[in-house]
Design a protein around this motif. Structure first.
Motif, PDB file in Angstrom:
ATOM      1  N   SER A   1       1.443  -3.600 -13.460  1.00  0.00           N
ATOM      2  CA  SER A   1       2.722  -3.599 -12.760  1.00  0.00           C
ATOM      3  C   SER A   1       2.659  -2.957 -11.382  1.00  0.00           C
ATOM      4  CB  SER A   1       3.785  -2.868 -13.595  1.00  0.00           C
ATOM      5  OG  SER A   1       3.459  -1.499 -13.704  1.00  0.00           O
ATOM      6  N   ALA A   2       1.601  -2.205 -11.077  1.00  0.00           N
ATOM      7  CA  ALA A   2       1.565  -1.507  -9.796  1.00  0.00           C
ATOM      8  C   ALA A   2       0.177  -1.574  -9.159  1.00  0.00           C
ATOM      9  CB  ALA A   2       2.027  -0.056  -9.962  1.00  0.00           C
ATOM     10  N   ARG A   3      -0.742  -0.701  -9.581  1.00  0.00           N
ATOM     11  CA  ARG A   3      -2.047  -0.605  -8.912  1.00  0.00           C
ATOM     12  C   ARG A   3      -2.821  -1.914  -8.920  1.00  0.00           C
ATOM     13  NH1 ARG A   3      -3.540   4.362 -12.554  1.00  0.00           N
ATOM     14  NH2 ARG A   3      -2.095   3.148 -13.816  1.00  0.00           N
ATOM     15  N   SER A   4      -2.921  -2.548 -10.068  1.00  0.00           N
ATOM     16  CA  SER A   4      -3.681  -3.793 -10.134  1.00  0.00           C
ATOM     17  C   SER A   4      -2.979  -4.917  -9.369  1.00  0.00           C
ATOM     18  CB  SER A   4      -3.940  -4.196 -11.589  1.00  0.00           C
ATOM     19  OG  SER A   4      -2.735  -4.237 -12.327  1.00  0.00           O
ATOM     20  N   GLN A   5      -1.644  -4.930  -9.393  1.00  0.00           N
ATOM     21  CA  GLN A   5      -0.896  -5.924  -8.618  1.00  0.00           C
ATOM     22  C   GLN A   5      -1.119  -5.711  -7.119  1.00  0.00           C
ATOM     23  OE1 GLN A   5       0.940  -8.578  -9.447  1.00  0.00           O
ATOM     24  NE2 GLN A   5       0.981  -8.337 -11.668  1.00  0.00           N
ATOM     25  N   MET A   6      -1.104  -4.449  -6.681  1.00  0.00           N
ATOM     26  CA  MET A   6      -1.349  -4.178  -5.259  1.00  0.00           C
ATOM     27  C   MET A   6      -2.770  -4.573  -4.889  1.00  0.00           C
ATOM     28  SD  MET A   6       0.860  -0.757  -4.252  1.00  0.00           S
ATOM     29  CE  MET A   6       0.172   0.371  -5.459  1.00  0.00           C
TER      30      MET A   6
ATOM     31  N   ILE B   1       8.898   8.654  -3.705  1.00  0.00           N
ATOM     32  CA  ILE B   1       8.222   7.777  -4.665  1.00  0.00           C
ATOM     33  C   ILE B   1       7.600   6.583  -3.945  1.00  0.00           C
ATOM     34  CG2 ILE B   1       8.579   6.252  -6.655  1.00  0.00           C
ATOM     35  CD1 ILE B   1      10.766   8.336  -7.541  1.00  0.00           C
ATOM     36  N   LEU B   2       8.355   5.965  -3.032  1.00  0.00           N
ATOM     37  CA  LEU B   2       7.807   4.846  -2.267  1.00  0.00           C
ATOM     38  C   LEU B   2       6.611   5.293  -1.438  1.00  0.00           C
ATOM     39  CD1 LEU B   2       7.851   1.898  -1.422  1.00  0.00           C
ATOM     40  CD2 LEU B   2       9.590   2.487   0.293  1.00  0.00           C
ATOM     41  N   ASP B   3       6.679   6.490  -0.865  1.00  0.00           N
ATOM     42  CA  ASP B   3       5.534   7.015  -0.106  1.00  0.00           C
ATOM     43  C   ASP B   3       4.298   7.146  -0.988  1.00  0.00           C
ATOM     44  OD1 ASP B   3       6.929   7.095   2.276  1.00  0.00           O
ATOM     45  OD2 ASP B   3       7.354   9.260   2.177  1.00  0.00           O
TER      46      ASP B   3
ATOM     47  N   SER C   1       3.679   5.387 -10.189  1.00  0.00           N
ATOM     48  CA  SER C   1       4.959   5.274 -10.895  1.00  0.00           C
ATOM     49  C   SER C   1       5.310   6.547 -11.661  1.00  0.00           C
ATOM     50  CB  SER C   1       4.969   4.069 -11.841  1.00  0.00           C
ATOM     51  OG  SER C   1       4.055   4.248 -12.886  1.00  0.00           O
ATOM     52  N   HIS C   2       4.355   7.462 -11.768  1.00  0.00           N
ATOM     53  CA  HIS C   2       4.627   8.752 -12.405  1.00  0.00           C
ATOM     54  C   HIS C   2       5.129   9.797 -11.413  1.00  0.00           C
ATOM     55  CE1 HIS C   2       1.600   7.579 -15.768  1.00  0.00           C
ATOM     56  NE2 HIS C   2       2.791   7.048 -15.965  1.00  0.00           N
ATOM     57  N   THR C   3       5.245   9.425 -10.150  1.00  0.00           N
ATOM     58  CA  THR C   3       5.692  10.348  -9.113  1.00  0.00           C
ATOM     59  C   THR C   3       7.152  10.724  -9.329  1.00  0.00           C
ATOM     60  OG1 THR C   3       4.159   9.359  -7.538  1.00  0.00           O
ATOM     61  CG2 THR C   3       5.981  10.639  -6.610  1.00  0.00           C
TER      62      THR C   3
ATOM     63  N   GLN D   1       7.816  -6.326 -15.844  1.00  0.00           N
ATOM     64  CA  GLN D   1       7.902  -6.845 -14.477  1.00  0.00           C
ATOM     65  C   GLN D   1       7.013  -6.021 -13.563  1.00  0.00           C
ATOM     66  OE1 GLN D   1      12.095  -6.182 -13.695  1.00  0.00           O
ATOM     67  NE2 GLN D   1      11.658  -4.307 -12.585  1.00  0.00           N
ATOM     68  N   VAL D   2       6.738  -6.577 -12.397  1.00  0.00           N
ATOM     69  CA  VAL D   2       6.006  -5.841 -11.369  1.00  0.00           C
ATOM     70  C   VAL D   2       6.925  -4.729 -10.863  1.00  0.00           C
ATOM     71  CG1 VAL D   2       4.898  -5.979  -9.109  1.00  0.00           C
ATOM     72  CG2 VAL D   2       4.644  -7.866 -10.744  1.00  0.00           C
ATOM     73  N   ASN D   3       6.371  -3.551 -10.679  1.00  0.00           N
ATOM     74  CA  ASN D   3       7.154  -2.412 -10.213  1.00  0.00           C
ATOM     75  C   ASN D   3       7.743  -2.732  -8.828  1.00  0.00           C
ATOM     76  OD1 ASN D   3       7.710   0.201  -8.871  1.00  0.00           O
ATOM     77  ND2 ASN D   3       6.892   1.052 -10.763  1.00  0.00           N
ATOM     78  N   PRO D   4       9.054  -2.574  -8.657  1.00  0.00           N
ATOM     79  CA  PRO D   4       9.682  -2.869  -7.358  1.00  0.00           C
ATOM     80  C   PRO D   4       9.085  -2.050  -6.206  1.00  0.00           C
ATOM     81  CG  PRO D   4      11.358  -2.575  -9.049  1.00  0.00           C
ATOM     82  CD  PRO D   4      10.046  -2.194  -9.674  1.00  0.00           C
ATOM     83  N   ASN D   5       8.589  -0.851  -6.493  1.00  0.00           N
ATOM     84  CA  ASN D   5       7.975  -0.053  -5.435  1.00  0.00           C
ATOM     85  C   ASN D   5       6.621  -0.624  -5.008  1.00  0.00           C
ATOM     86  OD1 ASN D   5       9.832   2.153  -4.820  1.00  0.00           O
ATOM     87  ND2 ASN D   5       9.538   2.722  -6.958  1.00  0.00           N
ATOM     88  N   ALA D   6       5.896  -1.256  -5.914  1.00  0.00           N
ATOM     89  CA  ALA D   6       4.649  -1.925  -5.543  1.00  0.00           C
ATOM     90  C   ALA D   6       4.958  -3.113  -4.634  1.00  0.00           C
ATOM     91  CB  ALA D   6       3.888  -2.374  -6.786  1.00  0.00           C
ATOM     92  N   ILE D   7       6.000  -3.856  -4.988  1.00  0.00           N
ATOM     93  CA  ILE D   7       6.433  -4.982  -4.148  1.00  0.00           C
ATOM     94  C   ILE D   7       6.831  -4.476  -2.764  1.00  0.00           C
ATOM     95  CG2 ILE D   7       8.208  -6.765  -3.877  1.00  0.00           C
ATOM     96  CD1 ILE D   7       8.206  -6.964  -7.003  1.00  0.00           C
ATOM     97  N   ALA D   8       7.612  -3.382  -2.712  1.00  0.00           N
ATOM     98  CA  ALA D   8       8.072  -2.829  -1.432  1.00  0.00           C
ATOM     99  C   ALA D   8       6.917  -2.279  -0.601  1.00  0.00           C
ATOM    100  CB  ALA D   8       9.105  -1.733  -1.680  1.00  0.00           C
TER     101      ALA D   8
END
Length: 140
Positions: A15-20, A118-120, A109-111, A44-51
């Motif tokens: 959802s995050a690292r591998s998607q990025m 979190i986005l940073d 996502s654990h931030t 779903q893919v984490n919205p923060n990874a998308i952003a």
């Protein structure tokens, strides 16, 4: 022109690292084609990874978390696991692969903190993935 080398980026939830990693490689690393998967895909893919990727002009908004089972019969030139060292659920790949590599990143996502903090954390992880995974793949 030679064929692109295939890369599977693995993590637990996909959802995050591998998607990025998948998005970065496909958008910015010539000569490679990336896919990503997880052992326990998130809904779903984490919205923060998308952003975090949208911030640098890469659109992964139509991506979906995928199970490793979708790729079990496919051969990859590289399989890279990106789960952080503290993550006990980092998957192993038992399919066909040329080279395996582990380059761990803590899960953004654990931030804890404000939405901007979190986005940073996602942006920092994005940049580390680009630096370290690209360096590895370019050296091969």
């Amino acid at each position: 022109m030679s064929a692109k080398r295939s890369v599977l980026v693995l993590c637990t939830g996909n959802s995050a690292r591998s998607q990025m990693g998948e998005g970065l490689i496909n958008a910015r690393l010539e000569g490679f084609e990336a896919y990503s998967a997880g052992t326990r895909p998130a809904p779903q893919v984490n919205p923060n990874a998308i952003a975090a990727l949208a911030d640098i002009g890469i659109d992964i908004s139509s991506n979906r978390p995928k199970s490793v089972d979708e790729f079990k019969d496919r051969r990859f030139d590289f399989v890279i696991t990106v789960c952080g060292s503290a993550d006990a659920n980092c998957p192993a790949w038992i399919g066909k692969v040329g080279k395996r590599c582990h380059i761990g990143f803590e899960d953004p996502s654990h931030t804890q903190g404000t939405p901007n903090e979190i986005l940073d954390a996602f942006k920092k992880t994005r940049d580390m993935i680009e630096d370290q995974v690209f360096a590895y793949l370019r050296s091969q």
